[in-house]
Motif scaffolding. Structure first.
Motif: not given
Length: 336
Positions: A58-64
């Motif tokens: 769960r990271s912003f990279k994965a969220l994007i």
């Protein structure tokens, strides 16, 4: 990269590579071209089964990455998606490995305020972050959206005005017939359309002495008769492409950025920096009002709602009505 380098059914659009084949659903590639992940994705699309990669962290990279696959993103207009991508890259650069689950309201405010010297960027990034974190809620990663309700930076918005006639005359002198800058201006003023719709116009859109237009933003279909000034510019234009406004090589349409930069040079040259490309749409609406057109006739050309017609023409409308009022006042005194 050229089209010849791309595999069959793969085309480059403004916001990335797409798989486009007659009878198939258009799909945007998530992986970078040439990588093993791209070829795996390409093969899976051809086989009729596109893999959905699992998000392991769960990271912003994965969220994007997940947001790019969602309908929230894929259903955006191409121009809007292009704008969003700029801010999504910004989020990935500044907090790509951070866990969005841990983001608090104070963090959103801090991010907004860190760009307070660039209010447009700060406010637009807040809007995109709000959408992105709403997707985070949809995934079940968190219960609430910390960006919801955070206010934007207040700015003093300068009212946009139509170009004064003397500046339009100077622009025409600086950009004679046959130049792309002149053609862009005559198209915007003559049709009353947004620059995003103008750069999409094709020669085949000219039908029965007018332009058949489908607005990108509203989806409205219009037919707009061609004014003499616009016809003169069209007659002087070269026809090396299906598009009316082309790039320097004449092989494809002129980009939004290219038009904006070229017109800005002229605006700087004639001291018209207070008036931009979108102000030409105001010129079209105001000229119609000055000609005595009601809101319905103005809207028939511009495709605007009644409220937007009122907004675009409020200055000239006040002037026209003030002239009428003072004339009536003078006539009344003369009669007395």
């Amino acid at each position: 990269m050229t089209k010849r380098e791309l595999p069959k059914h793969v085309y480059r659009q403004r916001n990335g590579l797409y798989f486009q084949r007659r009878g198939w659903k258009s799909q945007k590639f998530l992986a970078e071209f040439g990588t093993p992940e791209f070829w795996t994705e390409y093969a899976s699309i051809l086989s009729g089964e596109r893999p959905v990669s699992k998000i392991t962290a769960r990271s912003f990279k994965a969220l994007i990455k997940s947001y790019h696959r969602s309908s929230r993103y894929t259903q955006l207009k191409p121009r809007t998606a292009l704008d969003y991508d700029k801010y999504l890259r910004f989020f990935e650069d500044v907090m790509g490995d951070a866990n969005p689950v841990n983001m608090k309201r104070k963090d959103v405010i801090r991010l907004r305020d860190s760009n307070a010297d660039k209010p447009y960027f700060a406010n637009y990034s807040l809007r995109v972050l709000r959408v992105l974190l709403e997707h985070c809620v949809d995934l079940g990663w968190r219960e609430m959206n910390p960006a919801r309700g955070v206010s934007e930076i207040k700015t003093v918005k300068k009212a946009r005005s139509p170009w004064p006639q003397e500046l339009l005359d100077q622009y025409r002198i600086a950009c004679p017939l046959g130049t792309r800058e002149r053609l862009a201006m005559e198209l915007c003023v003559g049709t009353g359309q947004r620059i995003g719709d103008v750069i999409e116009m094709r020669w085949s859109d000219i039908q029965d002495g007018g332009f058949a237009v489908r607005q990108n933003k509203t989806g409205k279909q219009l037919w707009i008769p061609i004014l003499p000034e616009l016809q003169a510019a069209l007659d002087a234009a070269s026809r090396h492409s299906v598009f009316i406004l082309t790039n320097e090589r004449g092989t494809n349409r002129w980009s939004y950025r290219g038009v904006a930069q070229a017109v800005k040079k002229v605006r700087d040259q004639i001291n018209a920096l207070d008036f931009d490309i979108h102000s030409w749409r105001y010129n079209a609406a105001c000229e119609l009002v000055e000609a005595g057109c009601g809101d319905d006739l103005v809207a028939a050309v511009t495709g605007q709602s009644a409220a937007m017609v009122q907004h675009y023409t409020k200055q000239v409308r006040q002037r026209v009505r003030a002239i009428q009022a003072q004339q009536m006042r003078t006539e009344q005194k003369q009669n007395v």
